[in-house]
Design a protein around this motif. Structure first.
Motif, PDB file in Angstrom:
ATOM      1  N   MET A 180       0.808  -1.221   0.000  1.00  9.97           N
ATOM      2  CA  MET A 180       0.000   0.000   0.000  1.00  9.97           C
ATOM      3  C   MET A 180       0.840   1.270   0.000  1.00  9.97           C
ATOM      4  SD  MET A 180      -3.120   1.071   2.532  1.00  9.97           S
ATOM      5  CE  MET A 180      -4.169  -0.161   1.767  1.00  9.97           C
ATOM      6  N   TRP A 181       1.975   1.286   0.744  1.00  7.61           N
ATOM      7  CA  TRP A 181       2.671   2.546   0.981  1.00  7.61           C
ATOM      8  C   TRP A 181       4.002   2.699   0.249  1.00  7.61           C
ATOM      9  CZ3 TRP A 181      -1.049   5.202   2.641  1.00  7.61           C
ATOM     10  CH2 TRP A 181      -1.963   4.703   3.558  1.00  7.61           C
ATOM     11  N   PHE A 182       4.590   1.611  -0.226  1.00  8.69           N
ATOM     12  CA  PHE A 182       5.937   1.715  -0.797  1.00  8.69           C
ATOM     13  C   PHE A 182       6.019   1.441  -2.295  1.00  8.69           C
ATOM     14  CE2 PHE A 182       6.641   0.998   3.702  1.00  8.69           C
ATOM     15  CZ  PHE A 182       7.652   1.904   3.992  1.00  8.69           C
ATOM     16  N   LYS A 183       4.979   0.846  -2.871  1.00  5.93           N
ATOM     17  CA  LYS A 183       5.057   0.398  -4.261  1.00  5.93           C
ATOM     18  C   LYS A 183       5.281   1.541  -5.251  1.00  5.93           C
ATOM     19  CE  LYS A 183       4.587  -4.124  -4.252  1.00  5.93           C
ATOM     20  NZ  LYS A 183       5.642  -5.012  -4.794  1.00  5.93           N
ATOM     21  N   GLU A 184       4.688   2.696  -5.009  1.00  5.10           N
ATOM     22  CA  GLU A 184       4.762   3.798  -5.973  1.00  5.10           C
ATOM     23  C   GLU A 184       5.713   4.897  -5.513  1.00  5.10           C
ATOM     24  OE1 GLU A 184       0.987   5.216  -7.354  1.00  5.10           O
ATOM     25  OE2 GLU A 184       0.059   3.260  -7.098  1.00  5.10           O
ATOM     26  N   THR A 185       6.760   4.512  -4.836  1.00  2.21           N
ATOM     27  CA  THR A 185       7.744   5.488  -4.349  1.00  2.21           C
ATOM     28  C   THR A 185       9.064   5.330  -5.096  1.00  2.21           C
ATOM     29  OG1 THR A 185       8.436   3.953  -2.609  1.00  2.21           O
ATOM     30  CG2 THR A 185       6.739   5.565  -2.044  1.00  2.21           C
ATOM     31  N   THR A 186       9.750   6.454  -5.295  1.00  2.00           N
ATOM     32  CA  THR A 186      11.070   6.445  -5.923  1.00  2.00           C
ATOM     33  C   THR A 186      11.895   7.584  -5.329  1.00  2.00           C
ATOM     34  OG1 THR A 186      10.317   7.898  -7.710  1.00  2.00           O
ATOM     35  CG2 THR A 186      10.259   5.517  -8.141  1.00  2.00           C
TER      36      THR A 186
END
Length: 447
Positions: free
Chosen positions: A26-32
């Motif tokens: 939920m919280w880390f998949k779309e982070t860069t």
């Protein structure tokens, strides 16, 4: 691969192991990582809600992980990049948060291994643990004199580690300059084995005998470790004779730890042995209320009582369900009703692990297309070594089987071989994303 991308991919491997699958997805998949500027990592997140959640719940963990990968990382900032806006019109909202927190608030101190989050202020006292709490209070008033040693036992998730580390943190911060050290039995064993290997046993003895308070967690893993038990016996005597406080925890009473030397059992019985059972209903209600308040998301008494009646396991299970309720409530912008919570508990409940170690061995052998029998053989063939080490790692990390038991199940191997294999896989996962993917695939089949 550029350096920033490599740093974040390495960090994600560690973060995935440190948080639940649901939280990671939920919280880390779309982070860069957008950039690293003069020691500040600028992390891209998809929306303001994700930014606030990471800042509130995972900031310390993320920053600690990044600092473990690169010594140059000093602080962390979040930038919202909305996916529904064209790139040239991207709205960036950089918010600096906690970047100047003192290191002791983020790090587990490498000298004493104490986690500053474990304190008496955040420990919920109820009928199930009030005796253990009272004994802990007596210890901090007269360390080395009252209840020495203090021995706490109970199943996983009953709060043992929180309580024994709270004792250590309190004594450490009381201004008396007492030297406190927390260590797991596994780390103690590894330290001892390494000292033998490197001919540094005198250094090992001096290191552990200098402490005023020694806290040792999960001592049930000393089962079948004759040499380590002997060293612990001598260490115990040296500390005890000098009125140094000794604290132990285990998942069972010392009388029921298999293959534990009688002289150690006798030493453990010299102080106070206390069981911490499962939390009763009243305690579960208190825990849920406290945890909800800590998250600044108080829930109604109706929901608290329903959750306390529905989740009768350990404290970690209570926290996991509470986190799911809070998360879903915030996503929907309202407090969930009882029916919604019933569905949430039903859908998010973690299934019990009914799979046997032998089935795990077969699944992993099939995954790597090798004969199951070869896992038990005394062979050093490359195609067998890796699957065997992964089996050891999965049995240890996900099924909490002791090192000696794993060794016995895999053809009578020595527990030190199992320990080193698990450590090798753990370290490899930090840098090998392909291996991490394989482990995730295996976990999806066995868990």
């Amino acid at each position: 691969m550029n350096e920033t991308k490599k740093i974040w991919e390495t960090a994600l491997v560690e973060l995935e192991l440190a948080v639940s699958k649901a939280n990671f997805s939920m919280w880390f998949k779309e982070t860069t990582i957008l950039k690293v500027d003069e020691g500040t990592v600028h992390l891209s997140v998809p929306n303001i809600f994700t930014k606030e959640w990471l800042m509130t719940k995972f900031h310390g963990l993320i920053l600690k992980t990044l600092r473990g990968i690169s010594d140059h990382v000093r602080s962390l900032e979040y930038t919202v990049i909305r996916p529904d806006i064209k790139k040239k019109e991207v709205e960036r909202e950089s918010v600096k948060n906690f970047s100047e927190l003192p290191l002791q608030d983020l790090y587990i101190n490498k000298e004493d291994n104490l986690n500053p989050r474990y304190a008496f202020d955040s420990f919920v006292v109820g009928p199930f643990n009030e005796l253990a709490f009272a004994a802990s209070q007596a210890v901090i008033k007269r360390p080395g004199i009252t209840y020495n040693p203090l021995f706490l036992y109970g199943n996983t998730g009953h709060g043992k580690t929180h309580l024994i580390q709270a004792i250590g943190n309190h004594i450490k911060n009381s201004g008396g300059e007492k030297r406190v050290h927390y260590v797991t039995s596994e780390k103690f064993t590894l330290d001892y084995l390494n000292s033998l290997k490197e001919n540094k046993t005198n250094y090992f003895k001096e290191k552990y005998r200098k402490y005023d308070v020694l806290i040792m967690d999960d001592i049930q893993f000393f089962s079948n470790t004759e040499k380590t038990q002997e060293e612990l016996f001598h260490l115990f005597n040296a500390l005890y004779d000098n009125n140094k406080q000794i604290i132990f925890s285990s998942d069972k009473h010392p009388s029921f730890i298999p293959n534990l030397e009688d002289r150690l059992r006798s030493r453990f019985s010299a102080g106070m042995i206390i069981d911490i059972p499962s939390p009763d209903h009243e305690s579960r209600v208190a825990i849920l209320k406290t945890k909800a308040e800590q998250q600044q998301f108080p829930l109604s008494d109706e929901i608290i009582n329903f959750l306390a009646a529905s989740i009768t396991g350990n404290i970690r299970e209570l926290e996991g369900v509470l986190n799911s309720v809070v998360c879903q409530s915030q996503l929907k912008g309202k407090e969930l009703n009882i029916n919604e919570i019933k569905n949430l508990i039903k859908n998010s409940a973690k299934p019990k692990k009914t799979i046997s170690p032998k089935e795990v061995i077969k699944i992993i052998a099939d995954f790597y297309n090798i004969a199951e029998d070869s896992i038990y053989e005394k062979t050093r063939r490359k195609e067998v070594i890796k699957p065997r080490q992964l089996i050891m790692y999965i049995l240890r990390e996900d099924f909490s089987i002791s090192y000696p038991s794993i060794g016995q199940k895999l053809g009578g191997r020595d527990h030190t071989t199992v320990m080193h294999s698990c450590e090798k896989i753990k370290n490899e996962l930090k840098i090998n994303s392909a291996l991490a993917q394989e482990v995730n695939q295996i976990r999806s089949m066995v868990l």
